[in-house]
Design a protein around this motif. Sequence first.
Motif, PDB file in Angstrom:
ATOM      1  N   GLY A  37       0.739  -1.280   0.011  1.00  0.00           N
ATOM      2  CA  GLY A  37       0.071   0.033  -0.252  1.00  0.00           C
ATOM      3  C   GLY A  37       0.906   1.337  -0.014  1.00  0.00           C
ATOM      4  O   GLY A  37      -0.024   2.455   0.058  1.00  0.00           O
ATOM      5  N   GLU A  38       2.206   0.987  -0.010  1.00  0.00           N
ATOM      6  CA  GLU A  38       3.006   2.235  -0.203  1.00  0.00           C
ATOM      7  C   GLU A  38       3.380   2.787  -1.346  1.00  0.00           C
ATOM      8  O   GLU A  38       3.542   2.074  -2.370  1.00  0.00           O
ATOM      9  CB  GLU A  38       4.407   1.868   0.664  1.00  0.00           C
ATOM     10  CG  GLU A  38       4.121   1.718   2.073  1.00  0.00           C
ATOM     11  CD  GLU A  38       5.456   1.295   2.820  1.00  0.00           C
ATOM     12  OE1 GLU A  38       6.396   2.162   2.628  1.00  0.00           O
ATOM     13  OE2 GLU A  38       5.489   0.322   3.605  1.00  0.00           O
ATOM     14  N   THR A  39       3.632   4.129  -1.443  1.00  0.00           N
ATOM     15  CA  THR A  39       3.979   5.008  -2.504  1.00  0.00           C
ATOM     16  C   THR A  39       5.578   5.425  -2.551  1.00  0.00           C
ATOM     17  O   THR A  39       5.829   5.425  -1.318  1.00  0.00           O
ATOM     18  CB  THR A  39       3.237   6.112  -3.142  1.00  0.00           C
ATOM     19  OG1 THR A  39       3.025   7.052  -1.791  1.00  0.00           O
ATOM     20  CG2 THR A  39       1.793   5.450  -3.451  1.00  0.00           C
ATOM     21  N   ALA A  40       6.173   5.770  -3.366  1.00  0.00           N
ATOM     22  CA  ALA A  40       7.417   6.525  -3.181  1.00  0.00           C
ATOM     23  C   ALA A  40       7.394   7.831  -2.420  1.00  0.00           C
ATOM     24  O   ALA A  40       6.339   8.299  -2.460  1.00  0.00           O
ATOM     25  CB  ALA A  40       8.157   6.912  -4.388  1.00  0.00           C
ATOM     26  N   PRO A  41       8.276   8.209  -1.383  1.00  0.00           N
ATOM     27  CA  PRO A  41       9.573   7.280  -1.399  1.00  0.00           C
ATOM     28  C   PRO A  41       9.358   6.186  -0.165  1.00  0.00           C
ATOM     29  O   PRO A  41       8.686   6.004   0.560  1.00  0.00           O
ATOM     30  CB  PRO A  41      10.464   8.497  -0.655  1.00  0.00           C
ATOM     31  CG  PRO A  41       9.361   9.298   0.221  1.00  0.00           C
ATOM     32  CD  PRO A  41       8.347   9.396  -0.686  1.00  0.00           C
ATOM     33  N   VAL A  42      10.390   5.241  -0.597  1.00  0.00           N
ATOM     34  CA  VAL A  42      10.349   4.107   0.355  1.00  0.00           C
ATOM     35  C   VAL A  42      11.855   3.859   0.721  1.00  0.00           C
ATOM     36  O   VAL A  42      12.838   4.197  -0.045  1.00  0.00           O
ATOM     37  CB  VAL A  42       9.816   2.604  -0.422  1.00  0.00           C
ATOM     38  CG1 VAL A  42       8.313   2.763  -0.580  1.00  0.00           C
ATOM     39  CG2 VAL A  42      10.647   2.517  -1.872  1.00  0.00           C
ATOM     40  N   THR A  43      12.042   3.305   1.905  1.00  0.00           N
ATOM     41  CA  THR A  43      13.406   2.761   2.455  1.00  0.00           C
ATOM     42  C   THR A  43      14.013   1.590   1.559  1.00  0.00           C
ATOM     43  O   THR A  43      13.091   0.637   1.188  1.00  0.00           O
ATOM     44  CB  THR A  43      13.317   2.461   4.006  1.00  0.00           C
ATOM     45  OG1 THR A  43      12.705   3.675   4.589  1.00  0.00           O
ATOM     46  CG2 THR A  43      14.722   2.132   4.416  1.00  0.00           C
ATOM     47  N   MET A  44      15.209   1.940   1.152  1.00  0.00           N
ATOM     48  CA  MET A  44      15.794   0.593   0.518  1.00  0.00           C
ATOM     49  C   MET A  44      16.553  -0.329   1.224  1.00  0.00           C
ATOM     50  O   MET A  44      16.820  -0.139   2.558  1.00  0.00           O
ATOM     51  CB  MET A  44      16.814   1.241  -0.678  1.00  0.00           C
ATOM     52  CG  MET A  44      16.087   2.187  -1.654  1.00  0.00           C
ATOM     53  SD  MET A  44      16.876   2.286  -3.222  1.00  0.00           S
ATOM     54  CE  MET A  44      16.945   0.964  -4.076  1.00  0.00           C
ATOM     55  N   GLY A  45      17.079  -1.293   0.601  1.00  0.00           N
ATOM     56  CA  GLY A  45      17.776  -2.335   1.392  1.00  0.00           C
ATOM     57  C   GLY A  45      17.304  -3.880   1.729  1.00  0.00           C
ATOM     58  O   GLY A  45      16.129  -3.642   2.500  1.00  0.00           O
ATOM     59  N   HIS A  46      17.745  -4.663   1.064  1.00  0.00           N
ATOM     60  CA  HIS A  46      16.800  -6.152   1.234  1.00  0.00           C
ATOM     61  C   HIS A  46      17.778  -7.213   1.672  1.00  0.00           C
ATOM     62  O   HIS A  46      17.390  -8.484   1.764  1.00  0.00           O
ATOM     63  CB  HIS A  46      15.990  -6.331   0.010  1.00  0.00           C
ATOM     64  CG  HIS A  46      16.666  -6.672  -1.239  1.00  0.00           C
ATOM     65  ND1 HIS A  46      17.037  -5.746  -2.123  1.00  0.00           N
ATOM     66  CD2 HIS A  46      17.018  -7.657  -1.978  1.00  0.00           C
ATOM     67  CE1 HIS A  46      17.680  -5.987  -3.071  1.00  0.00           C
ATOM     68  NE2 HIS A  46      17.877  -7.387  -3.055  1.00  0.00           N
TER      69      HIS A  46
END
Length: 362
Positions: free
Chosen positions: A62-71
């Motif tokens: 349900g999120e839009t940018a900006p998003v936190t990176m790193g997986h």
Amino acid sequence: MKAARFYDRGDIRIEDIPEPTPDTGEVLIKVAWCGICGTDLHEYLDGPIFCPTHDTPHPISGETAPVTMGHEFSGVIEALGGGIDDLEVGDHVVVEPYIIDNSIDTGETSKTYHLSPHMNFIGLAGRGGGLSEKVAVKRRWVHKISPTIPLDQAALIEPLSVGYHAVERAGDIRPGDVALVGGAGPIGLLTAAVLKAKGATVVISELSTLRRQKAQETGVADYTFSPQETDIVEEISKLTDGRGADIAFECTSVNAVLDTLFDAIKPTGVIVVVSIWGKPAQLDMQKLVLKEVDLRGTIAYVNSHPQTIKLVESGKIDLAPFITGKIMVDELIDKGFDTLIHRNETAVKILATTDPALLHRP
């Protein structure tokens, strides 16, 4: 807390955002190290691909940018949400970073949840990410690891799981089977590491001298050849008494490499395509038909982390040699992305942290 946030193509910002708190069934992890993945680079150069746009939320998060990176990350449990009684604060953990709809069976016997509609990843489509100080993750995706595994090495368990699943897709590996790996980038090297741990004889075809050297230094390859200098098919024929490679792995998304694998594989052999292709490939169907070759795809991992972790805990795979750089998250673009985009032959895995004490720890 500090976090690397994806806004759009070419626009990643280091910002202060609120710390997460764990809901019921969630684990709050203080991130130690997070690897920079090729997928992160693709988002930066060509995205948004996995990341949502400003206008279109991801169907599950349900999120839009900006998003936190790193997986690709490891850390230490800082707090537990309600309903969790099989983990403790202080446990060392890694994350299987999936975002999957709640209606999907993600049990330990499932072999298909990674292929479900709208599947995506923590650190790409929302729900926090490892390029931050802390992240709250559903218990299902948190895997406890032995404290004997250094947390910097533990951050490589996620990409190693990609290699583990790729090898699993090839079928049973018997000691002495000859495996040809096309490409010695990070995933090619880690796939080779799994193959060696399972007793295969590993041959790597790679143009880059530096990458061939890394394959030799890490001990994941028995033989390394440059396709510009060596006839790979002829070398495989010599090594197998004319039979051909038992299994092969395409890790480049380069058509010429795929063609070589078809020429080098034995009749009834298996070719696994590991790389993500940005354009259609050309395939000589006669080679597939007349040799009865099995051509298989592989994506990410599915219930692969437990066995991957066991390989590392047993000492069969040493992840330390694959770490070629450590940086602060503040240096993500200048020392991380820039190195991997423009000088990638010199780097395998660059790790980032928000904790300066970890960066300077021997």
